[in-house]
Design a protein around this motif. Sequence first.
Motif, mmCIF file in Angstrom:
data_model
loop_
_atom_site.group_PDB
_atom_site.id
_atom_site.type_symbol
_atom_site.label_atom_id
_atom_site.label_comp_id
_atom_site.label_asym_id
_atom_site.label_seq_id
_atom_site.Cartn_x
_atom_site.Cartn_y
_atom_site.Cartn_z
ATOM 1 N N SER A 69 40.785 38.900 44.304
ATOM 2 C CA SER A 69 39.549 38.129 44.402
ATOM 3 C C SER A 69 39.601 36.922 43.467
ATOM 4 C CB SER A 69 38.347 39.007 44.059
ATOM 5 O OG SER A 69 38.458 39.472 42.718
ATOM 6 N N ASP A 70 38.796 35.910 43.792
ATOM 7 C CA ASP A 70 38.676 34.705 42.985
ATOM 8 C C ASP A 70 37.527 34.882 42.003
ATOM 9 O OD1 ASP A 70 40.717 33.505 44.446
ATOM 10 O OD2 ASP A 70 39.305 32.758 45.949
ATOM 11 N N LEU A 80 31.364 35.030 38.534
ATOM 12 C CA LEU A 80 31.206 35.005 39.983
ATOM 13 C C LEU A 80 32.510 35.452 40.627
ATOM 14 C CD1 LEU A 80 29.319 31.625 40.528
ATOM 15 C CD2 LEU A 80 28.356 33.909 40.313
ATOM 16 N N GLU A 81 32.396 36.384 41.558
ATOM 17 C CA GLU A 81 33.559 36.879 42.304
ATOM 18 C C GLU A 81 33.294 36.699 43.789
ATOM 19 O OE1 GLU A 81 35.869 41.014 43.493
ATOM 20 O OE2 GLU A 81 33.903 41.019 42.540
ATOM 21 N N GLY A 82 34.257 36.193 44.502
ATOM 22 C CA GLY A 82 34.118 36.024 45.939
ATOM 23 C C GLY A 82 35.411 36.357 46.653
ATOM 24 N N ASP A 84 37.105 37.416 50.940
ATOM 25 C CA ASP A 84 36.918 37.706 52.364
ATOM 26 C C ASP A 84 36.963 39.211 52.604
ATOM 27 O OD1 ASP A 84 36.801 35.008 52.926
ATOM 28 O OD2 ASP A 84 38.973 34.849 53.225
ATOM 29 N N PHE A 95 32.458 38.157 54.326
ATOM 30 C CA PHE A 95 32.760 37.780 52.947
ATOM 31 C C PHE A 95 31.847 38.553 52.009
ATOM 32 C CE2 PHE A 95 29.434 34.882 54.285
ATOM 33 C CZ PHE A 95 28.568 34.846 53.203
ATOM 34 N N ARG A 96 32.236 38.559 50.742
ATOM 35 C CA ARG A 96 31.491 39.249 49.691
ATOM 36 C C ARG A 96 31.372 38.327 48.484
ATOM 37 N NH1 ARG A 96 34.043 44.728 48.065
ATOM 38 N NH2 ARG A 96 32.896 45.394 49.915
ATOM 39 N N LEU A 97 30.181 38.286 47.876
ATOM 40 C CA LEU A 97 29.922 37.474 46.689
ATOM 41 C C LEU A 97 29.215 38.344 45.662
ATOM 42 C CD1 LEU A 97 29.925 34.730 45.257
ATOM 43 C CD2 LEU A 97 27.719 34.253 46.338
ATOM 44 N N THR A 98 29.745 38.360 44.443
ATOM 45 C CA THR A 98 29.183 39.174 43.368
ATOM 46 C C THR A 98 28.967 38.305 42.142
ATOM 47 O OG1 THR A 98 30.411 41.091 44.193
ATOM 48 C CG2 THR A 98 29.454 41.261 41.990
ATOM 49 N N GLU A 114 25.569 42.284 44.206
ATOM 50 C CA GLU A 114 26.540 41.980 45.260
ATOM 51 C C GLU A 114 25.827 41.632 46.560
ATOM 52 O OE1 GLU A 114 30.324 44.413 46.025
ATOM 53 O OE2 GLU A 114 28.950 45.072 47.609
ATOM 54 N N THR A 116 26.783 40.825 50.692
ATOM 55 C CA THR A 116 27.835 40.909 51.701
ATOM 56 C C THR A 116 27.305 40.460 53.052
ATOM 57 O OG1 THR A 116 27.298 43.231 52.143
ATOM 58 C CG2 THR A 116 29.057 42.792 50.545
#
Length: 224
Positions: A69-70, A80-82, A84, A95-98, A114, A116
């Motif tokens: 993850s980025d 921030l974590e994002g 696919d 996609f997922r964003l945390t 989180e 999604t």
Amino acid sequence: MRACFRGAISMAAGLMLLPLVAMAETNASHGESMPLHSEPAAYTEASRDLLASLTLPSLNRPSYASRTSDLIYLDNGVVLEGGDLETIDGYTSGFRLTAGFSPVNLPQLDLGAEFTYRESDEVPTRYSDQALLVNTTTLGGSLVAGVRMGQLGFYAKSGFAEWEGDPVTQSEPLYMATTGTARIQGFGARLQHNRLVSRLEFEEIDAPSMAHLNLITASLHFAF
């Protein structure tokens, strides 16, 4: 031509050195000596400070973050974590964003939220004892909490998902949209040993129509 070029370089160098010469003469007239070199200790201390800043607990990967993850570290301490999302069967993508942080007094604790988004195409399911192919869209939100204990980390998540499904078959009896809200729950663990990182995660959406989104993922990464 070369003589003119050399003359221009000499003139430019002379103009650049004039302020330094004037400063040296002024210091000499006041009985002061100007050091020619800076103390190397200052550079040594700067390097130590830089290495220390790179090992702060806030720059560690959160317990819930995957290896691929980025991550983006903000100045206020938020991470921030994002990434696919894609299932092996090819039905689902998204996609997922945390967004998370670690408390100052508890740097090994990771807290986050989180979000999604998933789209699934032609998922086989059943409705009223009839086999269907449905396209589903799911929006989910969860709270995440994890703890890092040395090389081992554990985390858990809990939240809700809003889903909607449209049957692919457009016949009159089956032309209906199904929607609902279901609970999300999951947990995972990550173990890092030098350059080897292993990760295991289980995530479930508590709805029979969303059974294709229940995932057990395992990964093993070795950095060369």
